[in-house]
Enzyme design. Structure first.
Site, short mmCIF file in Angstrom:
data_model
loop_
_atom_site.label_atom_id
_atom_site.label_comp_id
_atom_site.label_asym_id
_atom_site.label_seq_id
_atom_site.Cartn_x
_atom_site.Cartn_y
_atom_site.Cartn_z
N LYS A 99 71.18 96.81 19.44
CA LYS A 99 70.37 97.98 19.88
C LYS A 99 69.52 97.59 21.11
O LYS A 99 69.35 98.40 22.24
CB LYS A 99 69.54 98.18 18.92
CG LYS A 99 68.69 99.71 18.99
CD LYS A 99 68.43 100.38 17.62
CE LYS A 99 67.35 99.81 16.89
NZ LYS A 99 66.16 100.05 17.25
N ARG A 153 68.99 98.64 27.29
CA ARG A 153 68.75 97.83 28.56
C ARG A 153 69.91 98.13 29.49
O ARG A 153 69.99 98.44 30.69
CB ARG A 153 68.32 96.45 28.19
CG ARG A 153 66.92 96.47 27.84
CD ARG A 153 66.71 94.97 27.15
NE ARG A 153 65.23 94.84 26.72
CZ ARG A 153 64.81 95.35 25.58
NH1 ARG A 153 65.28 95.79 24.78
NH2 ARG A 153 63.52 94.90 25.37
N GLY A 180 61.44 103.99 19.13
CA GLY A 180 60.32 103.38 19.76
C GLY A 180 60.66 102.65 21.05
O GLY A 180 59.85 102.74 22.22
N ASP A 239 61.74 92.27 13.22
CA ASP A 239 62.64 93.27 12.35
C ASP A 239 63.20 92.83 11.18
O ASP A 239 63.79 93.65 10.30
CB ASP A 239 63.58 93.91 13.56
CG ASP A 239 62.97 94.68 14.71
OD1 ASP A 239 62.18 95.45 14.66
OD2 ASP A 239 63.59 94.95 15.71
N LYS A 255 55.46 100.01 12.70
CA LYS A 255 56.87 100.30 13.18
C LYS A 255 57.20 101.80 12.61
O LYS A 255 56.51 102.58 12.47
CB LYS A 255 57.69 99.28 12.28
CG LYS A 255 57.50 97.95 12.89
CD LYS A 255 58.47 97.64 14.28
CE LYS A 255 58.49 96.41 14.65
NZ LYS A 255 59.13 96.36 16.19
N ARG A 285 56.05 99.18 7.24
CA ARG A 285 56.92 98.24 6.60
C ARG A 285 56.41 97.37 5.58
O ARG A 285 56.83 96.74 4.31
CB ARG A 285 57.97 97.35 7.66
CG ARG A 285 58.70 98.46 8.37
CD ARG A 285 59.65 97.62 9.20
NE ARG A 285 60.65 98.66 9.89
CZ ARG A 285 61.32 98.49 10.78
NH1 ARG A 285 61.15 97.34 11.80
NH2 ARG A 285 62.22 99.37 11.15
N ARG A 344 65.50 100.29 8.42
CA ARG A 344 65.46 98.83 7.86
C ARG A 344 65.09 98.73 6.03
O ARG A 344 65.41 97.90 5.44
CB ARG A 344 64.64 97.99 8.93
CG ARG A 344 65.12 98.04 10.07
CD ARG A 344 64.78 96.65 11.10
NE ARG A 344 65.01 97.04 12.32
CZ ARG A 344 66.37 96.69 12.88
NH1 ARG A 344 67.27 96.13 12.17
NH2 ARG A 344 66.31 97.08 14.26
#
Length: 446
Positions: free
Chosen positions: A25, A30, A98, A324, A351, A355, A399
């Protein structure tokens, strides 16, 4: 009204087979942004086609780049050159992304036009001040909700000022936003980070032709400098499989007795592999076959066999390389023998959800002894299989959802999640891939 998509995960037979994990991701975002800034054509293969990345693709079109998906699954971009982006005609809706929001704010901050950013309820609650502050010092102007939250307006500057900026917290997103702003800024823009964060922006900028220096910083850490006004040249980009997404089938295979799976072409950038280092310390049987370089990024084929895990202390300084992955590590820790202590986790509070709190509540509901501290999670494993038998609230966090579906695969009784919709942001084929390996995930009640 958006309808929830609950899912349930039941105890699985041994997992087996080879499965392609979706593209990284971070690198996908990018690749789209730099392809839009490059002169000429860029072709991206392996792009993650999750909602977050597709939002970025739509934004690059809105900013004037040609972006199209080809019949073979690759993506073609024809860029506008550094400084050539156009004012968008509409609001840039980042959904739940984000990463996309923060990086794009940097990209447009040094273009002389105004952009409006919004997102879903989760993204609108996340802090953007950490990006707004350095970009304001470069000359951009922001109007936002209290605390720098979305929706907000960015008016870029025609005469940006190069800065030297020390990150107050380790954040690859903030670092990358400043570097992207520095591309359209005369002179040299420098970011100092005391703890190394993922360096995909640095590697890809060099790959497209920018001058990027990485040096030791006075007082410790690294100083990353980008030289303004490079001529970025369009080029092919091959996106490796995402190590953060691979973490879910990896941990599932470790926990489900008798499993052996293979995951090809997974990114092994050392600034992203903290989870794998930790799992190896816990006793995991993970092999990295055929290590190689792919478009400037290291990759390997992962072979994973079920393993008996033991609890470990995870050093706080490892957090940037696995920020993550703590949710799925906490699931692994629940099956380990002994206590696993994870510290330096304050960033997890901001996040897609809190989390830290979400994992603590979910593990406790599944019968796991867990302690939640301000920036730490302590999981007391017994070496026995947790009970499960819970429905976990995901807070629209992909997640959290995937972590507890993995937990259900190895628990004594099923584990359900109240909503799986957010999984599409990073791993649209998660259920199909896991069930193909032998999982039993369905929309049925547990």
């Amino acid at each position: 009204m958006i309808m929830a998509k609950p899912l349930s995960s039941r105890r699985a037979a041994p997992l087996a087979g080879s499965a392609p994990v979706p593209g990284d991701k971070s690198i996908s975002h990018r690749a789209l942004m730099l392809g839009a800034l490059a002169v000429g054509e860029s072709v991206v293969t392996g792009l993650l086609e999750g909602d977050d990345v597709l939002r970025t693709a739509a934004c690059m079109r809105a900013l004037g780049a040609e972006v199209e998906r080809r019949d073979d699954g690759s993506w073609r971009l024809f860029g506008r050159g550094v400084g050539g982006l156009m004012e968008p005609a509409d609001v840039l809706d980042m959904g739940n992304s984000g990463t996309g929001a923060r990086l794009l704010m940097g990209l447009v901050a040094t273009h002389p036009f105004t952009c409006f950013f919004t997102g879903d309820g989760s993204l609108r609650s996340r802090p953007m001040r950490r990006v707004i502050d350095p970009l304001s010092r470069m000359g951009a102007r922001f109007v936002s909700r209290d605390g720098g939250r979305l929706p907000l307006a960015v008016t870029g500057t025609a005469q940006p000022t190069p800065i030297t900026y020390e990150l107050p917290v380790a954040s690859a997103q903030v670092k990358s936003a400043i570097m992207l702003a520095g591309l359209n800024t005369a002179g040299e823009t420098t970011v100092i980070e005391r703890e190394a964060t993922r360096d995909h922006t640095e590697l890809m900028l060099r790959n497209f032709g920018a001058t990027v220096r990485v040096e030791d910083a006075e007082g410790g850490g690294r100083a990353i400098t980008v030289v303004g006004f490079p001529e970025l040249t369009g080029r092919p980009v091959v996106v490796p499989a995402d190590p953060s997404s691979a973490a879910f089938p990896v941990v599932a295979a470790l926990l489900v007795e008798g499993s052996e799976i293979r995951l090809p072409n997974v990114g092994t950038n050392p600034l992203r592999t903290g989870l794998y280092q930790t799992l190896l310390e816990m006793g995991a049987d993970i092999r990295f076959d055929h290590p190689r370089d792919q478009a400037g990024e290291p990759v390997a084929d992962l072979v994973v066999r079920s393993s008996r895990l033991k609890g470990v202390d995870v050093p706080a300084e490892r957090a940037p390389s696995m920020i993550d992955e703590y949710p799925i590590l906490a699931v692994a820790a629940a099956f380990a023998e002994g206590t696993t202590r994870m510290r330096g986790l304050g960033e997890l509070r901001v996040k897609e959800s809190d989390r830290l709190a979400a994992m603590a509540r979910g593990l406790a509901a599944c019968g796991v002894a867990v302690e939640e501290e301000k920036d730490a999670l302590i999981v007391h494993g017994t070496g026995r299989i947790p009970d499960g038998d819970a429905t976990v609230t995901t807070h629209f966090d992909h997640r959290i959802a995937m972590s507890f579906l993995v937990m259900g695969m190895a628990s004594a009784r099923p584990v359900a999640v109240d909503d799986s919709e957010a999984i599409d942001t990073s791993f649209p084929a998660f259920v199909e891939l896991m069930n193909g390996l032998g999982a039993k995930i369905s929309g049925d009640n547990p």
